[in-house]
Every structure is written in C-alpha cells, then in structure tokens.
Design a protein around this motif. Structure first.
Motif, PDB file in Angstrom:
ATOM      1  N   ARG A 302     -18.809 -41.119 -90.302  1.00 10.01           N
ATOM      2  CA  ARG A 302     -17.586 -40.512 -89.770  1.00 10.01           C
ATOM      3  C   ARG A 302     -17.467 -40.756 -88.271  1.00 10.01           C
ATOM      4  O   ARG A 302     -16.551 -40.244 -87.624  1.00 10.01           O
ATOM      5  CB  ARG A 302     -17.582 -39.000 -90.039  1.00 10.01           C
ATOM      6  CG  ARG A 302     -17.392 -38.628 -91.513  1.00 10.01           C
ATOM      7  CD  ARG A 302     -17.511 -37.124 -91.714  1.00 10.01           C
ATOM      8  NE  ARG A 302     -16.518 -36.414 -90.915  1.00 10.01           N
ATOM      9  CZ  ARG A 302     -16.654 -35.144 -90.511  1.00 10.01           C
ATOM     10  NH1 ARG A 302     -17.763 -34.479 -90.834  1.00 10.01           N
ATOM     11  NH2 ARG A 302     -15.716 -34.558 -89.818  1.00 10.01           N
ATOM     12  N   GLY A 303     -18.374 -41.525 -87.739  1.00  9.33           N
ATOM     13  CA  GLY A 303     -18.312 -41.867 -86.329  1.00  9.33           C
ATOM     14  C   GLY A 303     -19.190 -40.981 -85.470  1.00  9.33           C
ATOM     15  O   GLY A 303     -20.060 -40.254 -85.956  1.00  9.33           O
ATOM     16  N   ILE A 304     -18.942 -41.055 -84.172  1.00 11.91           N
ATOM     17  CA  ILE A 304     -19.745 -40.346 -83.178  1.00 11.91           C
ATOM     18  C   ILE A 304     -18.873 -39.345 -82.445  1.00 11.91           C
ATOM     19  O   ILE A 304     -17.767 -39.666 -82.026  1.00 11.91           O
ATOM     20  CB  ILE A 304     -20.348 -41.334 -82.165  1.00 11.91           C
ATOM     21  CG1 ILE A 304     -21.249 -42.342 -82.889  1.00 11.91           C
ATOM     22  CG2 ILE A 304     -21.128 -40.606 -81.075  1.00 11.91           C
ATOM     23  CD1 ILE A 304     -21.671 -43.501 -82.020  1.00 11.91           C
ATOM     24  N   GLN A 305     -19.373 -38.143 -82.289  1.00 11.71           N
ATOM     25  CA  GLN A 305     -18.658 -37.100 -81.559  1.00 11.71           C
ATOM     26  C   GLN A 305     -19.473 -36.699 -80.336  1.00 11.71           C
ATOM     27  O   GLN A 305     -20.646 -36.347 -80.444  1.00 11.71           O
ATOM     28  CB  GLN A 305     -18.411 -35.880 -82.455  1.00 11.71           C
ATOM     29  CG  GLN A 305     -17.646 -34.757 -81.763  1.00 11.71           C
ATOM     30  CD  GLN A 305     -17.338 -33.605 -82.706  1.00 11.71           C
ATOM     31  OE1 GLN A 305     -17.450 -33.739 -83.907  1.00 11.71           O
ATOM     32  NE2 GLN A 305     -16.959 -32.487 -82.150  1.00 11.71           N
ATOM     33  N   LEU A 306     -18.861 -36.790 -79.177  1.00 12.79           N
ATOM     34  CA  LEU A 306     -19.506 -36.363 -77.945  1.00 12.79           C
ATOM     35  C   LEU A 306     -19.175 -34.901 -77.678  1.00 12.79           C
ATOM     36  O   LEU A 306     -18.009 -34.519 -77.732  1.00 12.79           O
ATOM     37  CB  LEU A 306     -19.038 -37.222 -76.768  1.00 12.79           C
ATOM     38  CG  LEU A 306     -19.266 -38.731 -76.890  1.00 12.79           C
ATOM     39  CD1 LEU A 306     -18.729 -39.450 -75.661  1.00 12.79           C
ATOM     40  CD2 LEU A 306     -20.742 -39.039 -77.090  1.00 12.79           C
ATOM     41  N   VAL A 307     -20.193 -34.097 -77.401  1.00 18.82           N
ATOM     42  CA  VAL A 307     -19.992 -32.666 -77.207  1.00 18.82           C
ATOM     43  C   VAL A 307     -20.616 -32.220 -75.897  1.00 18.82           C
ATOM     44  O   VAL A 307     -21.649 -32.737 -75.472  1.00 18.82           O
ATOM     45  CB  VAL A 307     -20.594 -31.850 -78.377  1.00 18.82           C
ATOM     46  CG1 VAL A 307     -19.830 -32.106 -79.660  1.00 18.82           C
ATOM     47  CG2 VAL A 307     -22.066 -32.185 -78.578  1.00 18.82           C
ATOM     48  N   GLU A 308     -19.988 -31.270 -75.241  1.00 19.48           N
ATOM     49  CA  GLU A 308     -20.489 -30.745 -73.976  1.00 19.48           C
ATOM     50  C   GLU A 308     -21.451 -29.579 -74.231  1.00 19.48           C
ATOM     51  O   GLU A 308     -21.135 -28.432 -73.975  1.00 19.48           O
ATOM     52  CB  GLU A 308     -19.325 -30.321 -73.086  1.00 19.48           C
ATOM     53  CG  GLU A 308     -18.473 -31.496 -72.632  1.00 19.48           C
ATOM     54  CD  GLU A 308     -17.376 -31.076 -71.694  1.00 19.48           C
ATOM     55  OE1 GLU A 308     -17.175 -29.851 -71.524  1.00 19.48           O
ATOM     56  OE2 GLU A 308     -16.706 -31.958 -71.131  1.00 19.48           O
ATOM     57  N   TRP A 309     -22.584 -29.906 -74.754  1.00 26.09           N
ATOM     58  CA  TRP A 309     -23.625 -28.931 -75.016  1.00 26.09           C
ATOM     59  C   TRP A 309     -24.941 -29.679 -74.911  1.00 26.09           C
ATOM     60  O   TRP A 309     -24.989 -30.780 -74.350  1.00 26.09           O
ATOM     61  CB  TRP A 309     -23.416 -28.272 -76.389  1.00 26.09           C
ATOM     62  CG  TRP A 309     -24.159 -26.983 -76.560  1.00 26.09           C
ATOM     63  CD1 TRP A 309     -25.209 -26.762 -77.392  1.00 26.09           C
ATOM     64  CD2 TRP A 309     -23.929 -25.748 -75.875  1.00 26.09           C
ATOM     65  NE1 TRP A 309     -25.644 -25.454 -77.274  1.00 26.09           N
ATOM     66  CE2 TRP A 309     -24.874 -24.811 -76.343  1.00 26.09           C
ATOM     67  CE3 TRP A 309     -23.024 -25.355 -74.904  1.00 26.09           C
ATOM     68  CZ2 TRP A 309     -24.947 -23.509 -75.874  1.00 26.09           C
ATOM     69  CZ3 TRP A 309     -23.086 -24.055 -74.439  1.00 26.09           C
ATOM     70  CH2 TRP A 309     -24.033 -23.139 -74.926  1.00 26.09           C
ATOM     71  N   ARG A 310     -26.022 -29.139 -75.479  1.00 26.12           N
ATOM     72  CA  ARG A 310     -27.298 -29.834 -75.367  1.00 26.12           C
ATOM     73  C   ARG A 310     -27.958 -30.054 -76.723  1.00 26.12           C
ATOM     74  O   ARG A 310     -28.550 -31.105 -76.961  1.00 26.12           O
ATOM     75  CB  ARG A 310     -28.235 -29.073 -74.424  1.00 26.12           C
ATOM     76  CG  ARG A 310     -29.393 -29.912 -73.962  1.00 26.12           C
ATOM     77  CD  ARG A 310     -30.008 -29.404 -72.688  1.00 26.12           C
ATOM     78  NE  ARG A 310     -30.646 -28.101 -72.822  1.00 26.12           N
ATOM     79  CZ  ARG A 310     -31.343 -27.528 -71.859  1.00 26.12           C
ATOM     80  NH1 ARG A 310     -31.479 -28.149 -70.696  1.00 26.12           N
ATOM     81  NH2 ARG A 310     -31.869 -26.344 -72.023  1.00 26.12           N
TER      82      ARG A 310
END
Length: 355
Positions: A302-310
């Motif tokens: 489903r692809g790559i999701q960038l998230v602002e967490w760790r």
C-alpha cells in the motif's frame, strides 16, 4: 493664489508621481519577462511524494499536505534549487532577475523567495526534513575484510506494540480483551516461519504492551525492542507488526489468484522532543522493500506513509512499522502476505551478504 515656491513644489510632486509610475511600469515589465523566461524551461519537475500514497507511484492519487506543496510541489521550485547549484550564465533573463532582486530582494530564479515574499508566514517555516531521493542505497556495508552474515544468529526482529489486535473474520473481534494476545501474534509467527525456509533466523517477542493502557503501549514496546536488540546484536532489521483500521476493499489484493492483506509501511520522522536520527535510513530501507514488493507481488504494498512521530524507529537504522491488512481481513490473508514479505526480505539479505 499659489506662490512661486508652492507652484514649484506642486510641479515637483507631479513629476515624482510620473517617475514612480514609469519606474513601476519598468519593474513590472522586467518581472513579467523574467517570470516568462523562468517558466519556459522544458525540464520536467517531479512533484514531491506525499506520505499518503506509494513512494514509487508516479500517478497522482491524493492531495499532498500544504507544507509539501509550498516547499516541493510548486512548479519551478525544485528546478530553481537545482539551477542554483550549477554554473551561472549571464543571459538577459539573469540580468533582469538580478536587477529585480536588487530592487525587491526577491530572486525570480528561486520560487521560494517569491513564495516567502507573498506569504509572510512561510518565511518563518523551515523544512527540517528534506525528502530523500529515489536512489537505491546499500543496506549493509560490503567493505573488504567484513565477515558474511551469520544466518544462524537472528537477522530479523519482530515485536508487536498492540498485541491485542485481531481480525474479525478469524476471532470475531478486532481486539482481544483483558490483556490477551490477539491474532497479530500469528501474523508475526508466519513471517518467522517464512524466514526459516531460507535458513534465516528471526526472533519474535509476544510480550503484551497494550494492557492496561492501549494508548501508552509504545513505552513498554520500546523496552522490548531495546532488549531484543541488546540480546541479539546480529539483528539487521526489526519490524513492529500491526494491523490497520480500514475497509477490506482498501487492504485486500488478489495475488496469484488468492486474497492477501496489503501491507502499509510506516516511516517515523520524529518530532521536537522525540528526535529520530535514523529516519532517512529507515526511509531508504522502506523504499527498497516497497520496490521489491511491487516487482514480485504487484498490488501487495500500500506504499509508504511518513509520520511525525517516532514509533521506536530511533533504535535501529532498519526499523519499520508494518500495517498488515485491517480488521476485516483474516489471519490467513495476513499470513499469506507475510510469506511474500519473507521472500522479499530473503532476497534483500541475499543481495547484501556482508555486515
């Protein structure tokens, strides 16, 4: 009746207004010519990849976030940045642009300065995390003198922050209650078994992290991940395996005639106070896995999701969070996906034989 001095002042004001008018007209003309020249380039400008659609996908499927539009998606922006790194040429357009910049402090060859001048808020915003390029990077060093990976020692680590996550068609619930382990544990076990087929050792933790607090599960799971890495320094990649909360139609693909739970790869970029020094390495690793899945099993990723967490990804340069299907998939479909993921991971390890 006006005195001579007053008439002289009035005449001077009229002349100054005419001068301002012509200067403004000239500046507007120069600006127009420079902008036309800047945007008459034939070079194709790629739009920045958004975190809500696959990293390798070229077709537009979702609206990017406004920050990415401003910093990466404005036509001419990336081209302007590249031109700044090249050799300067004295052309009429460049001379006009330099003259205009001297008057207005706006560099027409750099769209960022235009945006900053028109939108004051943008001037105070800095893109602290540049997008990584699409180039492939070697995961493991192949320098002379290094020893081959010892497959008898664990190369793959697996744990589950939300150990209660389950699949409704299999268990009748989306979460097992009261601190019980859910179906997601079987999904991790499927990956372990698939790695064994390639004689690659994998270690899995079934420690419960989301009871009594589901929301605070990442604290306990970080302890688990740290211990796993300390006890097994041979680990080359570590995965926190979850299932998503979506609709089946979005998380199911037919692969080789059988339904499989699609895999979303999450890359954590970190945030102030929760720094993530490995996010670009993790991103490169995610892109490699995504490319391999697309090559061998189109539709599974489903692809790559960038998230602002760790999400504990600061612990290792090849740490990723995987969302395998959703609550409407079955364990069998998720396990089938892990078998295909195992094929891809084995290929990646085979192509990077040295540590």
């Amino acid at each position: 009746m006006l005195s001579r001095r007053q008439r002289h002042r009035t005449t001077n004001k009229r002349q100054m207004k005419k001068s301002y008018f012509w200067v403004g007209a000239v500046i507007l003309l120069l600006c127009t010519l420079a902008v036309v020249q800047a945007f008459s380039q034939d070079t194709a400008v790629p739009v920045a990849v958004n975190k809500f659609y696959p990293i390798e996908q070229e077709t537009f499927t979702a609206w990017p976030q406004w920050q990415e539009i401003l910093f990466y998606g404005v036509p001419g922006l990336e081209l302007a940045a590249k031109q700044q790194n090249g050799t300067s040429q004295f052309t009429p357009a460049s001379l006009l642009s330099n003259f205009f910049m001297m008057l207005t402090s706006v560099d027409l060859r750099d769209m960022r300065s235009v945006i900053n001048s028109e939108i004051p808020v943008v001037a105070s915003i800095k893109s602290s995390k540049p997008m990584t390029g699409g180039e492939r990077v070697a995961l493991f060093s192949k320098a002379a003198g290094k020893t081959e990976l010892d497959k008898s020692k664990p190369l793959v680590g697996i744990y589950h922050t939300h150990t209660a996550e389950s699949y409704i068609p299999t268990s009748g619930v989306d979460h097992k209650p009261g601190g019980q382990t859910g179906d997601i544990i079987q999904v991790g076990q499927a990956l372990v078994k698939q790695m064994e087929k390639y004689n690659i050792a994998a270690v899995q933790s079934t420690t419960i992290h989301d009871y009594p607090s589901f929301m605070k599960a990442y604290g306990p799971s970080e302890i688990t991940a740290k211990k796993m890495l300390e006890d097994n320094p041979s680990i080359q990649m570590i995965f926190d395996i979850h299932r998503d909360a979506q609709k089946r139609e979005y998380t199911t693909a037919m692969i080789n005639g059988q339904p499989a739970a699609r895999i979303m790869i999450l890359v954590a970029q970190g945030q102030p106070g929760l720094e993530q020094p490995h996010w670009q390495e993790n991103h490169a690793f995610a892109k490699l896995i995504d490319a391999k899945l697309n090559q061998h099993y189109p539709g599974l990723s489903r692809g790559i999701q960038l998230v602002e967490w760790r999400y504990n990804q600061h612990l290792h340069p090849h740490a990723l969070l995987l969302e395998v299907g959703c609550q409407e998939n079955s364990v069998e479909e998720a396990a089938r996906s892990m078998e295909m993921l195992g094929d891809v991971l084995a290929e990646i390890i085979a192509e990077n034989k040295f540590q």
